[in-house]
Motif scaffolding. Structure first.
Motif, PDB file in Angstrom:
ATOM      1  N   GLY A   1     141.689 116.883  53.676  1.00  0.00           N
ATOM      2  CA  GLY A   1     141.291 116.269  52.411  1.00  0.00           C
ATOM      3  C   GLY A   1     141.666 117.023  51.155  1.00  0.00           C
ATOM      4  O   GLY A   1     141.353 116.567  50.054  1.00  0.00           O
ATOM      5  N   THR A   2     142.351 118.142  51.272  1.00  0.00           N
ATOM      6  CA  THR A   2     142.739 118.918  50.095  1.00  0.00           C
ATOM      7  C   THR A   2     143.737 118.153  49.243  1.00  0.00           C
ATOM      8  O   THR A   2     144.785 117.740  49.732  1.00  0.00           O
ATOM      9  CB  THR A   2     143.380 120.258  50.511  1.00  0.00           C
ATOM     10  N   THR A   3     143.422 117.963  47.947  1.00  0.00           N
ATOM     11  CA  THR A   3     144.398 117.404  47.012  1.00  0.00           C
ATOM     12  C   THR A   3     145.322 118.546  46.610  1.00  0.00           C
ATOM     13  O   THR A   3     144.911 119.481  45.933  1.00  0.00           O
ATOM     14  CB  THR A   3     143.712 116.815  45.764  1.00  0.00           C
ATOM     15  N   LEU A   4     146.585 118.462  47.034  1.00  0.00           N
ATOM     16  CA  LEU A   4     147.514 119.562  46.807  1.00  0.00           C
ATOM     17  C   LEU A   4     148.466 119.317  45.650  1.00  0.00           C
ATOM     18  O   LEU A   4     148.833 120.245  44.943  1.00  0.00           O
ATOM     19  CB  LEU A   4     148.310 119.844  48.087  1.00  0.00           C
ATOM     20  N   PHE A   5     148.872 118.055  45.458  1.00  0.00           N
ATOM     21  CA  PHE A   5     149.799 117.786  44.355  1.00  0.00           C
ATOM     22  C   PHE A   5     149.608 116.373  43.852  1.00  0.00           C
ATOM     23  O   PHE A   5     148.929 115.559  44.462  1.00  0.00           O
ATOM     24  CB  PHE A   5     151.244 118.047  44.778  1.00  0.00           C
ATOM     25  N   TRP A   6     150.216 116.093  42.685  1.00  0.00           N
ATOM     26  CA  TRP A   6     150.109 114.776  42.078  1.00  0.00           C
ATOM     27  C   TRP A   6     151.329 114.489  41.220  1.00  0.00           C
ATOM     28  O   TRP A   6     152.060 115.389  40.828  1.00  0.00           O
ATOM     29  CB  TRP A   6     148.822 114.649  41.241  1.00  0.00           C
ATOM     30  N   ARG A   7     151.516 113.215  40.978  1.00  0.00           N
ATOM     31  CA  ARG A   7     152.600 112.734  40.120  1.00  0.00           C
ATOM     32  C   ARG A   7     151.986 111.774  39.103  1.00  0.00           C
ATOM     33  O   ARG A   7     151.184 110.914  39.475  1.00  0.00           O
ATOM     34  CB  ARG A   7     153.662 112.027  40.935  1.00  0.00           C
TER      35      ARG A   7
ATOM     36  N   PRO B   1     157.077 111.799  34.451  1.00  0.00           N
ATOM     37  CA  PRO B   1     157.798 111.376  35.660  1.00  0.00           C
ATOM     38  C   PRO B   1     158.775 112.410  36.219  1.00  0.00           C
ATOM     39  O   PRO B   1     159.126 112.340  37.391  1.00  0.00           O
ATOM     40  CB  PRO B   1     158.526 110.116  35.214  1.00  0.00           C
ATOM     41  N   HIS B   2     159.185 113.369  35.420  1.00  0.00           N
ATOM     42  CA  HIS B   2     160.145 114.379  35.860  1.00  0.00           C
ATOM     43  C   HIS B   2     159.480 115.617  36.462  1.00  0.00           C
ATOM     44  O   HIS B   2     160.162 116.549  36.876  1.00  0.00           O
ATOM     45  CB  HIS B   2     161.047 114.776  34.684  1.00  0.00           C
ATOM     46  N   LEU B   3     158.130 115.608  36.529  1.00  0.00           N
ATOM     47  CA  LEU B   3     157.388 116.776  37.008  1.00  0.00           C
ATOM     48  C   LEU B   3     156.444 116.428  38.156  1.00  0.00           C
ATOM     49  O   LEU B   3     155.986 115.295  38.276  1.00  0.00           O
ATOM     50  CB  LEU B   3     156.553 117.377  35.868  1.00  0.00           C
TER      51      LEU B   3
ATOM     52  N   GLY C   1     146.513 122.938  37.040  1.00  0.00           N
ATOM     53  CA  GLY C   1     147.737 122.483  37.675  1.00  0.00           C
ATOM     54  C   GLY C   1     148.960 123.148  37.084  1.00  0.00           C
ATOM     55  O   GLY C   1     149.033 123.366  35.877  1.00  0.00           O
ATOM     56  N   ALA C   2     149.904 123.497  37.940  1.00  0.00           N
ATOM     57  CA  ALA C   2     151.208 124.015  37.524  1.00  0.00           C
ATOM     58  C   ALA C   2     152.214 122.897  37.754  1.00  0.00           C
ATOM     59  O   ALA C   2     152.263 122.325  38.851  1.00  0.00           O
ATOM     60  CB  ALA C   2     151.582 125.259  38.320  1.00  0.00           C
ATOM     61  N   TYR C   3     152.987 122.566  36.741  1.00  0.00           N
ATOM     62  CA  TYR C   3     153.922 121.445  36.796  1.00  0.00           C
ATOM     63  C   TYR C   3     155.357 121.955  36.901  1.00  0.00           C
ATOM     64  O   TYR C   3     155.817 122.696  36.037  1.00  0.00           O
ATOM     65  CB  TYR C   3     153.761 120.573  35.555  1.00  0.00           C
TER      66      TYR C   3
END
Length: 102
Positions: free
Chosen positions: A78-84, A89-91, A42-44
């Protein structure tokens, strides 16, 4: 510099400007299950440098330390593309495999 990531069907897209704050390869069991591989990368990016377009569905899970992680995936393919993550919390984490080639 601007980068664009998208899901397999192209309905969910995210554009990130600038350089990522972090790039992480994780081999926890949750990331293995999310990716179907031995690890996830993952790139944040800072929240204010990303623009999200298209529908997403959220899967919320509790991390080992008790904080929440919200995976956003395309409701069509169904692709998981991003997450928090509550921990950062700032990324916004973006799946590196979703970025299109230049």
């Amino acid at each position: 510099m601007s980068r664009t990531a998208q899901c397999a069907c192209g309905a969910l897209r995210i554009e990130a400007s600038g350089e990522p704050e972090l790039v992480i390869a994780c081999h926890c069991q949750a990331c293995q299950r999310r990716t179907g591989s031995a690890y996830g990368v993952g790139a944040y990016f800072k929240n204010d440098t990303v623009h999200i377009e298209g529908p997403s569905t959220t899967f919320v899970r509790q991390a080992p330390e008790g904080r929440l992680l919200r995976n956003h995936f395309c409701p069509t393919c169904g692709t998981t593309l991003f997450w928090r993550a509550d921990r950062l919390p700032h990324l916004v984490g973006i799946a590196v495999g979703g970025f299109k080639e230049a």
